[in-house]
Scaffold this active site. Structure first.
Site, mmCIF file in Angstrom:
data_model
loop_
_atom_site.group_PDB
_atom_site.id
_atom_site.type_symbol
_atom_site.label_atom_id
_atom_site.label_comp_id
_atom_site.label_asym_id
_atom_site.label_seq_id
_atom_site.Cartn_x
_atom_site.Cartn_y
_atom_site.Cartn_z
ATOM 1 C CG ASP A 200 -5.877 0.032 1.168
ATOM 2 O OD1 ASP A 200 -5.164 1.033 1.318
ATOM 3 O OD2 ASP A 200 -6.630 -0.141 0.191
ATOM 4 C CD GLU A 255 -6.723 4.243 3.985
ATOM 5 O OE1 GLU A 255 -6.213 5.238 3.488
ATOM 6 O OE2 GLU A 255 -7.017 3.228 3.319
ATOM 7 C CG ASP A 332 -2.884 7.414 0.483
ATOM 8 O OD1 ASP A 332 -2.333 7.069 -0.580
ATOM 9 O OD2 ASP A 332 -3.567 6.645 1.183
HETATM 10 C C1 GLC Z 1 -5.898 3.536 0.471
HETATM 11 C C2 GLC Z 1 -4.429 3.612 0.145
HETATM 12 C C3 GLC Z 1 -4.273 4.336 -1.160
HETATM 13 C C4 GLC Z 1 -4.991 3.552 -2.231
HETATM 14 C C5 GLC Z 1 -6.430 3.258 -1.850
HETATM 15 C C6 GLC Z 1 -6.976 2.152 -2.688
HETATM 16 O O1 GLC Z 1 -6.450 4.782 0.685
HETATM 17 O O2 GLC Z 1 -3.714 4.171 1.192
HETATM 18 O O3 GLC Z 1 -2.928 4.545 -1.498
HETATM 19 O O4 GLC Z 1 -4.973 4.243 -3.437
HETATM 20 O O5 GLC Z 1 -6.578 2.847 -0.515
HETATM 21 O O6 GLC Z 1 -6.345 0.955 -2.355
#
Ligand code: GLC
Ligand code: CA
Length: 506
Positions: A200, A255, A332
């Site tokens: 994440d 990510e 998301d």
């Molecule tokens: C990432 C996750 C999302 C979350 C964010 C904070 O973007 O995919 O769902 O709200 O991080 O953890």
């Protein structure tokens, strides 16, 4: 078996809250995933990525973790997790967990201790700063969930930093103890059998230690920006690789919200030993008006020419330097047929066309639960939405800053809000789509009597069967794994065409 198993694999993402409930409490659970392993095997996928199932107050659906080592009782127990991993392995399916290491929940023991004083073991686990002379926040940084990225703590008489909700304090990666604590968590789950990690917002872990104000072109009080690719990011990720990923042969996909293809080489180049793949956001912004103060809530019709350009820019720039992660949907993102296609007259055609585009590219395709049956956005009203990102941004943009009308915000929400993908999985046309016998935690898409797994499987236009074929091809066709990708007709608005070529096969 090669350690690069993910190179001809297709990975399926599960949002556990909304997958399958087996005990009637209205929330999906680990046993629900276990029960559907045959279904997943039938689809043909190689690995599961399971969104967070750790102990959590759920203000951001589990992306706010209170205890990294404990499965939330809502989902089951650590023993259930161990069983799920071993049952998945018996099906030939690997399991990837979600590592939320940029922040924890404010309910975690680490944060509760950190809050208490400036001189205990956990004091520097988070990012604390003194107020400015007039008592205001240390700088103008804004949170992704509205307002300031700083919240004041009476006990310490200091502000702590949070890029997301104020209940999600950012960890201080400058502190080696924090880094070791995270690596320990990864080893702990390795001992339960986990095969890899989706990380994440991993590109946010390193902060500019000068904490400079963000540029403020719109004259706002708080500005969201510069949260990624900080000065020590590569160093930290490399360290994690050497401490855990490489020794335990764990796969990684990070990510990476602000990554561009060229810079990403340095994150995924195998010789640098950082990550295997990253999820870029770039191609998902083709329906966003550039430069608007309303950010992602300023929508426009998807620019398909731009989508082609971006996808192929990544194909080209990672060729020979790294590996792509391919996706259109996740927890998301909205449902592709509704977002970029036509989910009414051409639902099947939209779902399968975008699937073909994606699964034909070089890289590892990710399928999000429900995508394989062409699930669509529910057309909810404002009251139906649950997501913290939506509710906080509504408050900020519609009520406080008044830069968008409620009507336009709702229009955008129906297109792009994260809740579009979070409605319960539609298994059949029975009570609650077969998701739960109880009261579902989140409203179902009312179209479940016509869009569901049972119905899709018996239809002559089955999206599932189409995905099955694409996945089989990924496993059996060398061109798909190794071939070069070349875009044809780059400027054509209606046709997405490209070739893949490997040796003398095309
Ligand atoms: C990432 C996750 C999302 C979350 C964010 C904070 O973007 O995919 O769902 O709200 O991080 O953890
Ligand atoms: Ca349950």
């Amino acid at each position: 078996m090669t350690q690069e198993w993910w190179k001809n694999a297709v990975i399926y993402q599960i949002y556990p809250k909304s997958f399958l409930d087996t005990n009637g409490d209205g929330v999906g659970d680990l046993n629900g995933i276990d029960r559907k392993l045959d279904y997943l095997k039938k689809l043909g996928i190689d690995a599961l990525w399971i969104s967070p199932v750790y102990l959590s107050p759920q203000i951001d659906n589990g992306y706010d973790i209170a205890d990294y080592r404990k499965i939330d009782p809502m989902f089951g127990s650590n023993t259930d997790m161990k069983k799920l991993i071993s049952d998945a392995h018996n099906h030939g399916i690997k399991v990837i967990m979600d590592l939320v290491a940029n922040h924890t929940s404010d309910q975690s023991l680490w944060f509760k201790e950190s809050q208490k004083s400036r001189d205990n073991y956990f004091s520097d686990f988070y990012i604390w700063k003194d107020p400015q002379k007039d008592g205001s926040e240390p700088n103008n940084w804004g949170s992704n969930f509205g307002g300031s990225a700083w919240t004041y703590c009476e006990e310490r008489q200091q502000y702590y930093l949070h890029y997301y909700g104020k209940q999600q304090p950012d960890l201080n990666w400058e502190n080696p103890k924090v880094r070791q604590a995270i690596y320990d968590v990864m080893r702990y789950w390795k001992a339960h059998g986990v095969d890899g990690w989706r990380m994440d917002v991993i590109t946010s872990i390193s902060k500019n230690q000068d904490f400079p104000n963000n540029d403020n072109p719109h004259g706002l009080k708080y500005v969201v920006g510069n949260q990624n690719n900080g000065p020590r990011m590569h160093e930290f990720i490399h360290e994690m690789n050497q401490e855990v990923l490489e020794p335990f042969h764990m796969m990684s996909v990070g990510e990476a919200p602000d990554s561009k293809s060229k810079d990403t080489r340095s994150l995924v180049d195998p010789t640098r030993k950082e990550l295997n793949m990253v999820f870029t956001f770039e191609h998902m912004h083709v329906d966003r008006k550039p430069g608007s103060v309303n950010g992602r809530w300023a929508i426009q019709p998807a620019n398909i020419v731009e989508l082609k350009r971006i996808l192929f820019d990544w194909q080209k720039n990672l060729e020979g330097h790294g590996w792509n992660a391919l996706y259109f949907e996740n927890h998301d993102r909205a449902r592709t047929p509704s977002r970029w296609g036509n989910d009414k007259e051409y639902r099947y055609e939209s779902a399968t066309a975008f699937a073909t585009v994606l699964h034909g590219l070089k890289g590892t395709p990710f399928v999000y639960q429900g995508e394989e049956i062409g699930m669509t956005n529910p057309e909810f009203n404002l009251d139906d939405y649950e997501d913290i990102e939506l509710t906080t941004n509504y408050k900020k943009l519609v009520e406080n800053e008044k830069t968008i009308s409620s009507k336009d915000f709702l229009k955008a929400a129906r297109k792009i809000s994260r809740d579009n993908a979070r409605t319960p999985m539609q298994w059949n046309d029975k009570l609650n789509a077969g998701f739960t016998s109880g009261k579902p935690w989140f409203k179902l898409n009312p179209n479940y009597p016509s869009v569901n797994v049972d119905k899709d499987l018996s239809s002559s236009k089955s999206v599932f069967k189409y995905y099955q074929k694409l996945i089989r091809l990924r496993h059996t066709n060398d061109i798909l794994e190794f071939g070069d990708a070349k875009l044809l007709m780059p400027d054509d608005k209606d046709i997405f065409a490209y070739t893949r070529q490997y040796k003398n096969q095309k």
